[in-house]
Scaffold this active site. Structure first.
Site, PDB file in Angstrom:
ATOM      1  N   HIS A 207      32.438 -43.938   9.180  1.00  0.00           N
ATOM      2  CA  HIS A 207      32.451 -44.458   7.802  1.00  0.00           C
ATOM      3  C   HIS A 207      33.409 -43.682   6.898  1.00  0.00           C
ATOM      4  O   HIS A 207      33.617 -44.078   5.753  1.00  0.00           O
ATOM      5  CB  HIS A 207      31.049 -44.420   7.200  1.00  0.00           C
TER       6      HIS A 207
HETATM    7  C1  UD1 Z   1      29.089 -41.850   0.835  1.00  0.00           C
HETATM    8  C2  UD1 Z   1      29.504 -40.387   0.678  1.00  0.00           C
HETATM    9  C3  UD1 Z   1      29.702 -39.765   2.039  1.00  0.00           C
HETATM   10  C4  UD1 Z   1      28.491 -39.964   2.904  1.00  0.00           C
HETATM   11  C5  UD1 Z   1      28.154 -41.450   2.969  1.00  0.00           C
HETATM   12  C6  UD1 Z   1      26.924 -41.706   3.790  1.00  0.00           C
HETATM   13  C7  UD1 Z   1      30.853 -39.850  -1.314  1.00  0.00           C
HETATM   14  C8  UD1 Z   1      32.201 -39.515  -1.796  1.00  0.00           C
HETATM   15  N1  UD1 Z   1      30.772 -40.268  -0.035  1.00  0.00           N
HETATM   16  O1  UD1 Z   1      30.160 -42.536   1.454  1.00  0.00           O
HETATM   17  O2  UD1 Z   1      29.930 -38.375   1.893  1.00  0.00           O
HETATM   18  O3  UD1 Z   1      28.746 -39.458   4.181  1.00  0.00           O
HETATM   19  O4  UD1 Z   1      27.947 -41.921   1.638  1.00  0.00           O
HETATM   20  O5  UD1 Z   1      26.721 -43.074   3.975  1.00  0.00           O
HETATM   21  O6  UD1 Z   1      29.904 -39.738  -2.052  1.00  0.00           O
HETATM   22  N2  UD1 Z   1      28.392 -50.003   0.032  1.00  0.00           N
HETATM   23  C9  UD1 Z   1      27.531 -51.043   0.286  1.00  0.00           C
HETATM   24  N3  UD1 Z   1      26.217 -50.838   0.015  1.00  0.00           N
HETATM   25  C10 UD1 Z   1      25.719 -49.702  -0.507  1.00  0.00           C
HETATM   26  C11 UD1 Z   1      26.626 -48.659  -0.773  1.00  0.00           C
HETATM   27  C12 UD1 Z   1      27.948 -48.821  -0.492  1.00  0.00           C
HETATM   28  O7  UD1 Z   1      27.918 -52.082   0.741  1.00  0.00           O
HETATM   29  O8  UD1 Z   1      24.508 -49.602  -0.710  1.00  0.00           O
HETATM   30  C13 UD1 Z   1      29.830 -50.192   0.331  1.00  0.00           C
HETATM   31  C14 UD1 Z   1      30.635 -50.588  -0.891  1.00  0.00           C
HETATM   32  O9  UD1 Z   1      31.669 -51.404  -0.490  1.00  0.00           O
HETATM   33  C15 UD1 Z   1      31.213 -49.274  -1.348  1.00  0.00           C
HETATM   34  C16 UD1 Z   1      31.447 -48.572  -0.042  1.00  0.00           C
HETATM   35  O10 UD1 Z   1      30.362 -48.959   0.799  1.00  0.00           O
HETATM   36  O11 UD1 Z   1      32.374 -49.419  -2.100  1.00  0.00           O
HETATM   37  C17 UD1 Z   1      31.497 -47.083  -0.162  1.00  0.00           C
HETATM   38  O12 UD1 Z   1      30.289 -46.581  -0.732  1.00  0.00           O
HETATM   39  P1  UD1 Z   1      30.292 -45.110  -1.406  1.00  0.00           P
HETATM   40  O13 UD1 Z   1      28.925 -44.774  -1.851  1.00  0.00           O
HETATM   41  O14 UD1 Z   1      31.360 -45.038  -2.414  1.00  0.00           O
HETATM   42  O15 UD1 Z   1      30.740 -44.165  -0.217  1.00  0.00           O
HETATM   43  P2  UD1 Z   1      30.291 -44.099   1.306  1.00  0.00           P
HETATM   44  O16 UD1 Z   1      31.427 -44.528   2.137  1.00  0.00           O
HETATM   45  O17 UD1 Z   1      28.974 -44.768   1.540  1.00  0.00           O
END
Ligand code: UD1
Length: 418
Positions: A207
């Site tokens: 991820h």
């Molecule tokens: C985040 C953390 C990462 C951690 C990971 C665990 C940061 C910078 N990154 O990354 O360190 O290892 O979580 O999972 O804080 N999305 C969904 N549903 C959700 C949440 C996110 O679909 O409930 C999708 C969205 O498109 C979003 C993308 O995932 O833009 C990224 O989510 P984000 O929380 O920004 O970062 P992660 O990649 O999940």
């Protein structure tokens, strides 16, 4: 012992935080602290959030305040978190804000808190990948340097903090709170770590933006997963699912699953022959369970997993991944040595108890570093009338009544000569 910290605000936001919050909340409540849980809502999908709250019975211990900040760019997400956390902290008035790990919600919680004069304690302090290209590395460094109490999971993370000049009296080597959760899940599942019958499949999880936002790296990893001589089970993160669709990366031949709850995932990981991952937490869980780990990155902040021999850095090169997996599956001795690799000190299920009892006994207040106490000569800004005769020369260099003053005149002279 007198409990000095009575009111705690614990900030969480993303999946890895939820898993670590559970043992901490239990330990805080056993210590008699009043806790409020601020969930920023960085992760909002049921499969990334609700399932953990339900499974770990997080709401049994605490009232949850959900800020529903959702996704966005780093700036959008972090700033929305800061604004809303500040409001909650002003209302709740805790003695300390506790933040966990390295996600954007961690940074936001620490910044919002210190700026309104509420001390910060950081759990899982001191991890360093030495790669500023990782958003988590930026979060880790910033949070550690504005925290008043730092709970480190390992010896190397403790050392990192000391090397960066964080005063020793702020650092507590508490051990790894993630392992606390894992210990209870293993008990519930009836699993004995390091002694689990392995089945014929590998787990894949990716991820990290570096791997999934780059179509070439994503393709290399997926292609390798299709070609390794073992069945691959792939619980897919929503971010990765989106990128695979966007870049038209074909996943046929890999068993794609929805993200799993904690119990289901640990059960899958424990029985796997090996795991391919770019997650930090999974490197630790794999070592503890005895599942050989191949990390799809060029670096890791989980240094102890490498030193112990339970984890190998393989990067994201298709050929390299296939070669390392094939060699490992053929070499029984090497495979067994990875399974039996030693678990670091204080990964014993008691880290949260150490955190809670240390926190309870600490007088939390915001103090600037006292370099003099640390034996490091220091320049300070003081009122001119406090200057000695010799140092007054230096005062000429500054404007107004504030002047540069040093406790170490030898150093002042050197500075002046330059
Ligand atoms: C985040 C953390 C990462 C951690 C990971 C665990 C940061 C910078 N990154 O990354 O360190 O290892 O979580 O999972 O804080 N999305 C969904 N549903 C959700 C949440 C996110 O679909 O409930 C999708 C969205 O498109 C979003 C993308 O995932 O833009 C990224 O989510 P984000 O929380 O920004 O970062 P992660 O990649 O999940």
């Amino acid at each position: 012992m007198r409990v000095l910290v009575e009111r705690v605000c614990l900030v969480v936001g993303a999946r890895p935080n939820f898993v670590k919050a559970y043992p901490l909340l239990r330990a805080f409540s056993e210590e008699g602290m009043e806790v409020s849980l601020v969930n920023t809502g960085q992760h909002y999908d049921a499969e990334l959030c609700e399932v953990f709250f339900d499974e770990l019975r997080i709401r049994d211990f605490v009232r949850e305040i959900n800020l529903k900040v959702g996704s966005g760019s780093h700036a959008e997400q972090t700033s929305r978190c800061i604004i809303q956390i500040e409001r909650v902290l002003q209302r709740e008035k805790p003695d300390v804000t506790v933040v966990i790990g390295d996600v954007n919600s961690t940074l936001a919680g620490a910044l919002a808190s210190i700026k309104i004069g509420i001390p910060v304690a950081h759990v899982e302090a001191g991890y360093r990948s030495f790669d500023l290209g990782m958003p988590e590395e930026v979060n880790r460094i910033l949070v550690d340097h504005i925290s008043q109490l730092l709970f480190s999971p390992t010896e190397s993370s403790t050392m990192n903090l000391m090397i960066e000049g964080i005063p020793e009296d702020r650092i507590r080597f508490s051990g790894n709170v993630l392992i606390d959760s894992l210990v209870s899940v293993c008990e519930n599942l009836g699993i004995t770590p390091k002694n689990i019958d392995k089945e014929d499949y590998a787990v894949l999880t990716i991820h990290r933006p570096k791997n999934v936002d780059n179509p070439n790296r994503l393709r290399e990893i997926v292609d390798a997963a299709k070609e390794i001589p073992i069945r691959v089970v792939f619980p897919i993160h929503p971010r990765t699912r989106e990128r695979c669709a966007e870049f038209r990366v074909d996943l046929e031949g890999i068993e794609v699953r929805y993200p799993m709850g904690y119990m289901e995932f640990i059960s899958l990981l424990a029985r796997a022959k090996l795991v391919l991952t770019d997650s930090g937490g999974i490197q630790e869980e794999a070592l503890f369970l005895g599942t050989p780990c191949l990390t799809l990155r060029e670096n890791t902040e989980r240094i102890e997993t490498l030193i112990s021999g339970g984890n190998l850095l393989v990067g994201a090169n298709r050929e390299r991944i296939i070669r390392v997996v094939s060699e490992l599956l053929e070499d029984e001795k090497k495979y067994e040595s990875m399974v039996k690799a030693e678990v670091p000190d204080r990964w014993d299920g008691k880290a949260s108890k150490r955190v809670a009892s240390e926190l309870g006994e600490s007088e939390m207040k915001i103090q600037s570093y006292n370099f003099m106490k640390m034996g490091i000569p220091q320049y300070m800004l003081v009122e001119k009338r406090e200057l000695s005769k010799e140092d007054e020369v230096i005062a000429k260099f500054s404007r107004g009544y504030l002047s540069i003053y040093s406790f170490d005149t030898a150093l002042v002279r050197r500075w002046r000569a330059n």
